[in-house]
Each structure stands twice: as C-alpha cells, then as structure tokens.
Design an enzyme around this catalytic site. Structure first.
Site, PDB file in Angstrom:
ATOM      1  N   ASP A  99      92.039  -6.033 -95.140  1.00 23.90           N
ATOM      2  CA  ASP A  99      92.324  -5.098 -96.315  1.00 23.90           C
ATOM      3  C   ASP A  99      93.291  -3.781 -96.172  1.00 23.90           C
ATOM      4  OD1 ASP A  99      90.921  -6.443 -98.238  1.00 23.90           O
ATOM      5  OD2 ASP A  99      89.092  -5.091 -97.952  1.00 23.90           O
TER       6      ASP A  99
ATOM      7  N   ASP B  76      86.227 -15.027-101.049  1.00 24.60           N
ATOM      8  CA  ASP B  76      85.756 -13.422-100.402  1.00 24.60           C
ATOM      9  C   ASP B  76      84.487 -13.472-100.057  1.00 24.60           C
ATOM     10  OD1 ASP B  76      86.227 -11.019 -99.613  1.00 24.60           O
ATOM     11  OD2 ASP B  76      86.878 -10.230-101.378  1.00 24.60           O
TER      12      ASP B  76
HETATM   13  C1  DGJ Z   1      87.805  -7.591-100.550  1.00 23.68           C
HETATM   14  C2  DGJ Z   1      89.030  -8.347-100.222  1.00 23.68           C
HETATM   15  O1  DGJ Z   1      89.463  -8.069 -98.993  1.00 23.68           O
HETATM   16  C3  DGJ Z   1      90.024  -7.806-101.128  1.00 23.68           C
HETATM   17  O2  DGJ Z   1      91.366  -8.173-100.830  1.00 23.68           O
HETATM   18  C4  DGJ Z   1      89.829  -7.949-102.428  1.00 23.68           C
HETATM   19  O3  DGJ Z   1      89.795  -9.055-102.906  1.00 23.68           O
HETATM   20  C5  DGJ Z   1      88.671  -7.194-102.991  1.00 23.68           C
HETATM   21  N1  DGJ Z   1      87.462  -7.741-101.999  1.00 23.68           N
HETATM   22  C6  DGJ Z   1      88.038  -7.517-104.319  1.00 23.68           C
HETATM   23  O4  DGJ Z   1      86.743  -7.091-104.377  1.00 23.68           O
END
Ligand code: DGJ
Length: 747
Positions: free
Chosen positions: A541, A471
């Site tokens: 997300d 990430d």
């Molecule tokens: C952002 C990501 O896109 C999410 O899927 C998740 O992993 C969060 N960060 C976790 O902090």
C-alpha cells in the site's frame, strides 16, 4: 539431467550440471542427506560426505547426522521435520527405506499450488518411500529436479496405513542439513507499508528464523529465507534459498547445533497445527523450493524469478505483458459515482492508460470500511446503471475494465452476515475480534466456498471484466470452524487456505482470460502459493517512491518484476506525506508492473503531459522491464542507504535499462561509477540518460560493454554527457529524491 541410483551403495545423486542433490540409505535404513548445492560430477559415490557408517544412534546420541526427514525420540535432538503422535501418546518414529520410484516430469500436488512442467523432459522426480512399521506410517519423500535450473522442489505425503488414528503435529515440507554454520541468514521482513525489507544476521547457535501464525503469510515475514556466505555479494559467491509455495501459517528457520552444523527447515508452522490422520488417508505438505547459486544473491534471485514467472504462475496471462492500469483507490477512496469514474477514466485514456480498475466501494452500501463486505451486489446509489453501464462507458473510451473484490471477508453490517452469522470465523461463546471492522469468512466450509463461487461468478459474468484485484485486509483471530469436530480444530488454518485455493481455482478456470492480481492490505500475502493463481500482486500500500525502492529491492530477492504491481500516486504521498518528483515516482514504478493510482482530473496540464510522456516512454520498453533479467546493483539497505540502483537486461544482453535513485542530495559532484552486469563484453553500447522527464534524453554516450561491467557507468556529470557539452550538472545533483534512467542499446 538425471537421477542416478546406485543400488549397491543405496545412494541417489540428482544432478543437472547446475545443482546436485544427493541422499543415501544409512546402514539402519534411515534416509540421510549427503549434499544439496553445488553441481557435482556423477559417477562417484558421495557417501564420504556423510558418516562412514551409521547403524543408529546407540552410544552416539546427539551426533549431527544429516537427515532428510528428521524425527524426534531416536537420538537426534535438533528440530524435527516430522512429529506424529501415536495412539499410545508417543511421538517416537523410526522411518526406514522401503523402496523408491524415478518418474519423468513432476506429479501434481492435489489441492495445493505448486510448480509444474509442461513436458516430462523438463524435470525428473524421485519418490522415496519411508515406513514406520509400528505406527503404520508411510512417508513419500518427493524430490523434483528441474532440467537446467539450479532448483529442487520437495514435498512429503504422509500416509496412515495402520488401523489407528495418528496425529500429525509437525510436517515440514523440507529439511536441509548443512555441514557448517558459516552463513548469513537473509529474511524478508517488515510490516504493513514496508513489506519485505532485507534483514541479515550471522547464524548463531540455537534457532533463528521467521514465521507466521496469522492465517496468512503476512506483511511481517515472507515464507522464504536465504543463506549466503559472509563473502557472498550480489554477483559472486554461494547462496541458498528456501521458499514455500504456501499462503497460510509458515515457519522458515535455521538451527545451529553445538557441533556447528545447520539444520534449515521450512513448512506449515507447527504452532497450533494438529492434523488427525485417519487410517487409509494421507496428508500432503505444501511444496518447498530449494535454489542454489554460486553467482551470489543475484544468481539465486534469477533462478527463483525464472521458476516463479514461468513454471509457478499459470494461465493465459503468464507470458503476456501486463496492461498499464489506473486504479481508483487513491483517486477517490469510497467517494465516487458513475460520472466521476468515467471522467477519471476518460482522462486516463488520454494519457495512455489501458485498463481502469474500480477499487473498493462499488457494492452494498459501502461508504466507509465499516459495512457491506460479502454483499457483492452493485450499489445503485453510486452506479445507477450498474456495472454493466459503467463497464460499457469505460470500454467505449477504449479502456479495459477491472474490479476489486475481497471475497474472504464479511462485515458485521452486511446482508450476508445477517443471513449467515455462523459463516464468520469465531469460537461459539466467545467474542469476535474485529479488525478494520470486518470478520473473516470460514473458507474451510464447502458451502461458503460454493456461495462465493456463485456470487462472484455472477459479478464477473455480468459485464466484460478483464482484471480482478483480490484483496484480504485482516488476519484471522478466534480460529475455529463449525465444519470441524473438536479434535480437528488444529486443521483449521490449513483447511482455510485450501478453501481459498479452491475458490481461486474455480474462478480462474471459469474466467481464464481474466488477469488476477492478489493483494492483502498491500503485500500481506505476497507468496508463491498465490502466485500460482494470480501472476501479479499489489506489492505494498506504500506508493511513496523512496519507500518503494526498499520494498521492491527486498521483494526482488525472491520474486520477479512481472509479479510486482507498482503504481505512481499523487503527492504528498498518502502513506508518508513525502513529496517526490513525478519522474522519480514513475522511474521506480517502471521496474514492476507499471500503473497509476491517482486522479488525473486533479492534475495540472503540465503533469498530465508528463504522465503521457511516461506512458509513451514505457510502452516500447515494457516487455524488457516486465520480463527481462532483473539485477540489483546498489542496495538501499547498505550502511549509508542513500542510493538504490538496479537494472533489467535482455537475455542476450543487447538491451538494458538502469535505474539509479538517490534519497537525499549530497554536495558534490563525486566521480561515481556504477558497475553493470549481464551485458555483452564485446559490444559497444549507445547509452541515453533521462533524469527529470521522459522527453529528449539529457545526453547520449557510447561505452564498451567490458568497461561498463568492470570500470562502470559514470553516473555523475560529465557522464553521460557528450564531451564538451557540459550540461546543467546542477540539476543532476541538487534536490532530494532524484532518479535517473539509462537505456543501453548494443550498437
Ligand atoms: C487494501 C489494498 O491494499 C488497497 O490497495 C485498497 O484496495 C484497499 N484495501 C481497499 O479497501
């Protein structure tokens, strides 16, 4: 596929029957562009596509001559491809042809991700040397044509062969001068949770385009643009696409000048970019991809999908179908312990999930998003037996295990920051701007990359971890590196991403069997640069099914389904609050790399049974859904925008799955037909339809392939019902957020 060189005419023609790219040396030695697009017959000169004769701009300044590497200060007043400062402060360049080489295959770009070949007969590469004797500058213009793909790859290497330092202030990877401006500009733009929406506008005089100066390609714009003719559709007409194999600051723009020609350029964003080119050194630009289609935007997408899937993505997972994951993020956020995770995984296993991913929160003392990034040591309060015990218990259930990391970040509240505050990016004497309560590590520093290599290698070696979600949750502010002298700070962003690529390279080499998924607050770094290391990306997300039809549609303009991770989540949706049917959520997600992002222990028995049915339906069709030919049929970005339809088809057209999604219910029914593509016109297809569950299909019909492609597939009752079996049509047309899936099998 051949690269033809006509020595007398000083002209090259790269052609493979699917695309042509032609250049010539002008009378004064400059490198001119003749053609990039439709395949043209070799054998005849294309010189007439450029000026009859061009000895330089004297008395012709401002004339829109087509160049491969346009430079400022010599009579071309459009945006440059290359801007180099000489010791005397001038940026005037005079790049003259100084030889060329034709190579079998495609050379690697050291340190940079790029497309590649597995055998030399898959491509040919032309390297043209241009030289400015005054500046002591040599530019190698590298153009690769792939066999049997309507695709050209381009990068420049810029060598300082003189005695003085030169400053590189703009180094575009590719410039494409087009003879007219009758194009629609297509870009993939948005923001967090609505990435890569399709935006279109006609080209207008002046400059227009997209870019990023965030240190990442970003949620806002993708390093891609397409031009399509106003009459071009999904399956007819001309389209051109340019894409950058890069993950940091980029610019992709088109300039229309007064004569009505268009200059397209793509490369590292020149804002803030200054590279000190010492004598004896060189700079290589990221690779640009140019794809051409005369079968509409769909044809363009297909060329890019195949290239990115088969010759950009690499490693042991490139050609494999991807596991169905259940990701813990929306199930637990930071609130979990060993037993809760095992309980979730246990339910997931019963539903057919194959891999359990532990997302954020497993390390340091991370109970919220305000601490511990950088401390990649398991939190024994939550996981007393460590990752070893958790992975052992998850694997005992028959599931593989995956882990979330965010290597490039550091929390001010972390042991790493307390030990190495100077490793966080920032300008000494200035405040640091936090975002999500975190700072960014200086990946331009070798010791940071070394530290992360060892720390993360220890984590990945500590247990059988088969998947990593990498990430990156903020963009870069106060760009500055302690590793660089003052006159090199303009190199920071590029050096940062080279450090990221280096870490990816080391970890993917050390752990070749691990499936890497990239992520940046969802799809904030969904670009070809990272696809070279991680063959799939967390698309967004936003897991809301309605929003996802737009996000996945837009993403598919440039990227294949095998790159788009897509999960079913709980309702009300955590991003939009919308409640959509479970069937619809699954039907949308199945057109990517399918998985779940919810707590199955919190579902009802009926919901669990439905999920088990989804997985059972998906598995035998997974290869087709992940690796088939993806075709867009009805756009959520159309004026009405109430419907989306797309399909995947096998290479031989014998098997296809069509998805049709309707946002709001409309009274009806209307006789609506969806014209399909890529089928066998001579074949008869057995068509089954599912609309509110993955059990028995609601009906089966037979239709001819030619009819399905010309007249279309009836998507309202009585189709696809057998004649006489008038169904409960109401359930097909009532209710918002409905989906239906059709499977076509050649009889
Ligand atoms: C952002 C990501 O896109 C999410 O899927 C998740 O992993 C969060 N960060 C976790 O902090």
């Amino acid at each position: 596929m051949t690269i033809h060189w006509d020595a007398a005419a000083r002209e090259w023609h790269l052609e493979n029957g699917r695309m042509s790219y032609a250049m010539r040396v002008l009378e004064n030695g400059w490198l001119s562009h003749l053609h990039g697009g439709a395949p043209l017959r070799p054998g005849a000169s294309l010189r007439h596509l450029g000026p009859a004769e061009f000895p330089g701009f004297t008395n012709r300044v401002g004339e829109p001559v087509a160049f491969e590497v346009p430079v400022p200060g010599i009579g071309d007043f459009r945006v440059p491809g290359l801007l180099v400062g000489s010791p005397d402060g001038s940026t005037v360049l005079d790049l003259r042809y100084d030889g060329h080489r034709i190579l079998a295959g495609k050379p690697e770009l050291a340190g940079l991700p790029s497309t590649y070949v597995e055998n030399d007969d898959e491509a040919e590469t032309l390297e043209i040397d241009l030289r400015d004797a005054t500046a002591g500058l040599r530019v190698v213009v590298r153009t690769t044509l792939f066999a049997d793909r309507p695709v050209v790859a381009r990068s420049l290497s810029i060598h300082n062969e003189g005695d003085s330092v030169l400053t590189l202030r703009c180094a575009m990877s590719a410039v494409l001068d087009l003879p007219d401006a009758r194009w629609q500009l297509v870009t993939l733009s948005g923001q967090w949770a609505r990435e890569r929406h399709v935006h279109e506008r006609p080209l207008l005089p002046g400059r227009q385009g997209v870019g990023s100066v965030r240190g990442a390609s970003g949620h806002e714009h993708n390093p891609f643009l397409a031009l399509r003719r106003p009459e071009t559709t999904e399956d007819h007409g001309e389209a051109l696409g340019v894409s950058l194999v890069y993950s940091a600051n980029f610019l992709a723009e088109a300039e229309v000048e007064p004569f009505g020609t268009t200059r397209v350029r793509i490369g590292i964003h020149p804002d803030g970019f200054v590279w000190r080119l010492e004598p004896g050194t060189h700079f290589t630009t990221p690779e640009a991809i140019l794809a051409w289609s005369d079968t509409g935007l769909g044809g363009l997408s297909e060329a890019l999908h195949e290239l990115f899937r088969d010759r950009l993505a690499s490693g042991s997972w490139r050609d494999r179908v991807r596991p169905i994951v259940l990701n813990s993020w929306e199930a637990t956020y930071f609130d979990f312990d060993h037993d809760r995770l095992v309980a979730i995984a246990s339910q997931a296993k019963q539903l057919g999930v194959e891999l359990f991913v532990l997302d954020d929160g497993w390390f340091g003392r991370r109970d919220r998003d305000d601490s511990s990034l950088g401390d990649w040591v398991v939190d024994r309060r939550k996981l007393p037996g460590g990752l070893e015990a958790l992975v052992r218990d998850i694997r005992a259930l028959g599931l593989s295990f995956g882990l979330w990391i965010e290597p490039e970040m550091v929390s001010p509240d972390s042991d790493l920051y307390r030990a190495h505050p100077d490793w966080a990016i920032g300008v000494p004497g200035r405040a640091l701007t936090e975002s999500r309560q975190q700072l960014v590590l200086d990946m331009a520093r070798a010791e940071v990359v070394d530290h992360l290599t060892e720390m993360l290698s220890a984590v990945l070696a500590s247990a059988p971890i088969e998947y990593v979600k990498w990430d990156m949750n903020r963009n870069i502010t106060e760009p500055w590196s302690a590793s660089l002298p003052a006159d090199r700070q303009g190199e920071f962003h590029h050096r940062y991403i080279l450090g990221v690529y280096e870490l990816y390279r080391r970890l993917t080499e050390r752990f070749p069997d691990v499936l890497f998924e990239s992520c940046a607050g969802g799809g904030g770094r969904f670009d070809p640069g990272l696809l070279a290391f991680a063959p799939q990306v967390w698309t967004s997300d936003d897991t809301d099914a309605v929003e996802r039809t737009r996000i996945q549609w837009g993403t598919s303009i440039a990227y294949p389904p095998s790159s788009m991770a897509a999960h079913v989540s709980a309702v009300p949706n955590h991003q939009t609050g919308r409640i959509t049917p479970l069937f619809t959520r699954a039907a949308v997600a199945m057109f990517g790399v399918f998985g779940y992002e919810l707590d199955p222990t919190a579902m009802t028995d009926a919901e669990r049974a439905e999920v088990a049915g989804e997985v059972a339906w998906y598995l035998p069709r997974r290869e087709l859904l992940q690796r088939g030919r993806f075709l867009r049929l009805r756009s959520p970005f159309a004026a009405d925008g109430n419907e989306t339809a797309w399909m995947v088809a096998s290479g031989d057209g014998g098997h296809a799955i069509v998805g049709h999604f309707r946002t709001l219910a409309r009274p009806g029914p209307v006789r609506d037909r969806l014209r399909l593509r890529s089928l066998d016109p001579a074949a008869t297809y057995r068509i089954r339809c599912w609309t509110d569950g993955f059990g028995e299909p609601i009906g089966t019909i037979e239709r001819a392939g030619d009819e399905l492609m010309s007249v279309g597939l009836g998507i309202e009752p009585p189709d696809p019902m057998p004649a006489g079996a008038e169904p409960d049509g109401a359930r097909l047309i009532r209710g918002d957020f409905q989906a239906r899936l059709f499977e076509l099998v050649r009889s």
